[in-house]
Design an enzyme around this catalytic site. Structure first.
Site, PDB file in Angstrom:
ATOM      1  N   TRP A 187      -2.087   1.863  14.481  1.00  0.00           N
ATOM      2  CA  TRP A 187      -3.522   2.573  14.000  1.00  0.00           C
ATOM      3  C   TRP A 187      -4.515   1.620  14.945  1.00  0.00           C
ATOM      4  CZ3 TRP A 187      -7.558  -1.130  13.085  1.00  0.00           C
ATOM      5  CH2 TRP A 187      -9.254  -0.382  13.319  1.00  0.00           C
ATOM      6  N   GLU A 228      -1.074   6.371  12.291  1.00  0.00           N
ATOM      7  CA  GLU A 228      -2.345   6.160  11.729  1.00  0.00           C
ATOM      8  C   GLU A 228      -3.698   6.937  12.394  1.00  0.00           C
ATOM      9  OE1 GLU A 228      -3.519   2.680   9.265  1.00  0.00           O
ATOM     10  OE2 GLU A 228      -4.998   3.410   8.532  1.00  0.00           O
ATOM     11  N   LYS A 230      -8.496   7.901  12.190  1.00  0.00           N
ATOM     12  CA  LYS A 230      -8.831   7.648  11.128  1.00  0.00           C
ATOM     13  C   LYS A 230     -10.236   8.536  11.116  1.00  0.00           C
ATOM     14  CE  LYS A 230     -11.229   3.962  10.785  1.00  0.00           C
ATOM     15  NZ  LYS A 230     -10.978   2.184  10.712  1.00  0.00           N
ATOM     16  N   ASP A 261      -4.321   7.300   5.313  1.00  0.00           N
ATOM     17  CA  ASP A 261      -4.561   6.141   4.467  1.00  0.00           C
ATOM     18  C   ASP A 261      -6.306   7.227   4.203  1.00  0.00           C
ATOM     19  OD1 ASP A 261      -7.105   4.281   4.517  1.00  0.00           O
ATOM     20  OD2 ASP A 261      -6.531   3.094   5.411  1.00  0.00           O
ATOM     21  N   HIS A 264      -9.868   7.596   5.230  1.00  0.00           N
ATOM     22  CA  HIS A 264     -10.528   8.440   6.301  1.00  0.00           C
ATOM     23  C   HIS A 264     -10.781   8.647   6.117  1.00  0.00           C
ATOM     24  CE1 HIS A 264      -7.991   4.268   8.699  1.00  0.00           C
ATOM     25  NE2 HIS A 264      -8.442   4.087   7.655  1.00  0.00           N
ATOM     26  N   HIS A 288      -1.735   5.118   3.075  1.00  0.00           N
ATOM     27  CA  HIS A 288      -2.447   3.487   3.718  1.00  0.00           C
ATOM     28  C   HIS A 288      -3.565   4.005   1.706  1.00  0.00           C
ATOM     29  CE1 HIS A 288      -1.659   0.723   7.329  1.00  0.00           C
ATOM     30  NE2 HIS A 288      -0.957   0.423   6.029  1.00  0.00           N
ATOM     31  N   ASP A 296     -14.948   4.049   4.273  1.00  0.00           N
ATOM     32  CA  ASP A 296     -14.263   3.904   4.434  1.00  0.00           C
ATOM     33  C   ASP A 296     -14.335   1.934   4.305  1.00  0.00           C
ATOM     34  OD1 ASP A 296     -11.598   2.816   4.702  1.00  0.00           O
ATOM     35  OD2 ASP A 296     -11.748   2.599   7.362  1.00  0.00           O
ATOM     36  N   ASP A 298     -12.222   0.315   1.498  1.00  0.00           N
ATOM     37  CA  ASP A 298     -11.454  -0.400   1.521  1.00  0.00           C
ATOM     38  C   ASP A 298     -11.809  -0.991  -0.160  1.00  0.00           C
ATOM     39  OD1 ASP A 298      -9.641   0.439   3.757  1.00  0.00           O
ATOM     40  OD2 ASP A 298     -11.233  -0.004   4.809  1.00  0.00           O
ATOM     41  N   ASP A 328      -3.574  -0.264   0.986  1.00  0.00           N
ATOM     42  CA  ASP A 328      -4.542  -0.717   2.006  1.00  0.00           C
ATOM     43  C   ASP A 328      -5.489  -1.014   1.919  1.00  0.00           C
ATOM     44  OD1 ASP A 328      -5.948  -1.770   5.146  1.00  0.00           O
ATOM     45  OD2 ASP A 328      -5.482   0.457   5.166  1.00  0.00           O
TER      46      ASP A 328
HETATM   47  C1  RNT Z   1      -8.073   0.596   9.585  1.00  0.00           C
HETATM   48  C2  RNT Z   1      -6.954   0.452   9.110  1.00  0.00           C
HETATM   49  C3  RNT Z   1      -6.258  -0.391   9.661  1.00  0.00           C
HETATM   50  C4  RNT Z   1      -6.530  -1.618   8.629  1.00  0.00           C
HETATM   51  C5  RNT Z   1      -4.711  -2.865   8.960  1.00  0.00           C
HETATM   52  C6  RNT Z   1      -5.796  -4.212   8.476  1.00  0.00           C
HETATM   53  O1  RNT Z   1      -8.833   1.115   9.474  1.00  0.00           O
HETATM   54  O2  RNT Z   1      -6.955   1.459   7.800  1.00  0.00           O
HETATM   55  O3  RNT Z   1      -4.374   0.128   8.334  1.00  0.00           O
HETATM   56  O4  RNT Z   1      -7.131  -1.500   7.816  1.00  0.00           O
HETATM   57  O5  RNT Z   1      -4.453  -2.771   9.914  1.00  0.00           O
HETATM   58 ZN    ZN Z   2      -4.733   1.617   7.008  1.00  0.00          ZN
END
Ligand code: RNT
Ligand code: ZN
Length: 421
Positions: A187, A228, A230, A261, A264, A288, A296, A298, A328
């Site tokens: 990513w 990955e 986003k 993810d 994202h 993820h 986003d 997390d 993640d």
């Molecule tokens: C970032 C991505 C990525 C990170 C990690 C730390 O938006 O989701 O995967 O969260 O690599």
């Molecule tokens: Zn991620």
């Protein structure tokens, strides 16, 4: 403390209830046991890592909170991971990042190789876990104006290409040493805050950089790459070089895994609907599992509708074998070890609930256009005693049942976390 005898009693009844609708709970328990989650090491230290821990976190991602007990050293982080793993049923993997290399030399990201991950391999062998990898393309002065592999400057791209190549050596080393495939997830944060003139150039440069990184062949039983994308990051709102469509096509044309993810996407998009649209064409998926709240953000994963839908799609479409389930999220407002436990257990619960269903009969009803049965049964299933099966699963795996694991966490806070500065 939950009483073991109550768990057994409840399980016996639950088993009968599910048997009435043709679901074998013992089989389901065995099926769930086989599902490995890839736990992200970075929840334990707010993505600081060990290479340049004082460097600000960049790339448009962020951790908030100041709960005490953050891990500062490799021994602290592995102790915390160990604690979490003892509270999560089953056998799992751990995802690392270049940032987490353990070396006493002053090394730059592009100099980090397998020898700097020996610490982790030794630990993984002891712990009985596999290792996945992520090259780090952020939190470093060579991220110039939010660009790495797609930078207009050759010397910046070359630097990050080397980081990518090294990460493959490291992932290959993990796979070889641990006897299980290491997923190496790419990513990058590249993008623009405001509207670009040229949308093609950065993407062409990213393709060229990735192709160069992936030119060398490694045995797939040791390692495979995942890409990955986003939608946006904070400060990178207008244009993301590695968008979803970009990586979807890159993964298919280069035979790589595509990473989805859950945080994202546009908030109303259902990521679980994407698996069956990608997998007939692609090599496989990496997930993820994350939880966006308004953006986003997390947040720690909970058993919400989004997670349940992800689990149902994987189970009903029989795609668990082609999907690597990574976590993640990063939250520093709560106990970081508990965060792992909550997110991992929620993911397993969602998978279990999805497995506890008469899937073949429901598919048959659907093929016969019997949408009434489909809706009625899936609604009734929601109040079936899945919790009793979950408890039994925890008990059989010698992990705490219900919220009993929280006792362990509080003890660990007293003995370990709250003694750290
Ligand atoms: C970032 C991505 C990525 C990170 C990690 C730390 O938006 O989701 O995967 O969260 O690599
Ligand atoms: Zn991620």
């Amino acid at each position: 403390m939950v009483k073991a005898e109550n768990i057994e009693k409840a399980y016996k009844i639950a088993k009968e209830r599910y048997a009435e609708i043709g679901v074998d709970t013992d089989k389901v328990i065995a099926q769930l046991k086989k599902v490995k989650l890839s736990m992200h090491c970075w929840q334990g230290d707010d993505i600081h890592g060990f290479l340049n821990p004082d460097q600000e976190l960049t790339g448009g991602i962020g951790v908030s909170g100041d709960f005490p007990g953050i891990a500062h050293t490799p021994d602290e982080l592995t102790a915390d991971l160990h604690k979490a793993l003892t509270l999560i049923p089953g056998q799992h993997k751990v995802q690392l990042h270049t940032l987490y290399a353990v070396t006493d030399q002053k090394k730059d990201f592009n100099e980090i190789g397998p020898e700097d991950f020996k610490y982790w391999v030794d630990w993984a062998k002891k712990e009985g876990v596999g290792l996945d990898m992520n090259p780090t393309f952020f939190s470093h002065p060579k991220v110039k104006h939010n660009f790495t592999l797609a930078s207009p400057e050759k010397q910046i791209r070359d630097y990050w290409i080397e980081v990518g190549k090294k990460s493959r050596e490291i992932a290959n080393y993990f796979g070889k040493e641990l006897g299980q495939q290491s997923v190496n997830n790419f990513w990058i944060p590249d993008g623009f805050k405001d509207n670009p003139i040229d949308k093609q150039g950065p993407r062409d440069r990213l393709i060229a950089s990735l192709d160069e990184i992936f030119a060398k062949k490694y045995e797939e039983k040791n390692t495979i790459e995942a890409v990955e994308g986003k939608l946006f990051g904070t400060g990178i709102e207008s244009y993301t070089v590695g968008s979803h469509l970009f990586y979807n096509n890159y993964a298919i044309s280069r035979n790589k895994l595509w990473t989805i993810d859950a945080g994202h996407w546009h908030p109303t998009e259902d990521v679980s609907d994407k698996f069956s649209a990608f997998l007939p064409f692609g090599k496989g998926l990496m997930l993820h599992v994350s939880r966006p709240v308004r953006w986003d953000s997390d947040h720690v994963v909970i058993m919400d509708d989004a997670l349940i839908r992800i689990a149902r799609s994987l189970v009903r479409d029989n795609q668990l074998e082609r999907t690597n389930i990574g976590l993640d999220f990063f939250d520093a407002t709560i106990d970081r070890v508990a965060a792992w436990v909550i997110g991992a257990r929620a993911t397993q619960k969602a998978l279990l609930q999805a497995m506890l269903a008469p899937i073949d009969q429901l598919k048959k009803a659907e093929l016969n256009y019997d949408f009434t049965t489909r809706l009625a049964v899936t609604e009734e299933l929601k109040s079936y005693p899945f919790g009793a099966v979950w408890d039994e699963f925890c008990l059989e795996n010698e992990t705490p049942v219900g919220a009993d694991w929280l006792e362990d966490i509080h003890q660990y806070e007293k003995d370990v976390l709250f003694k750290r500065n």
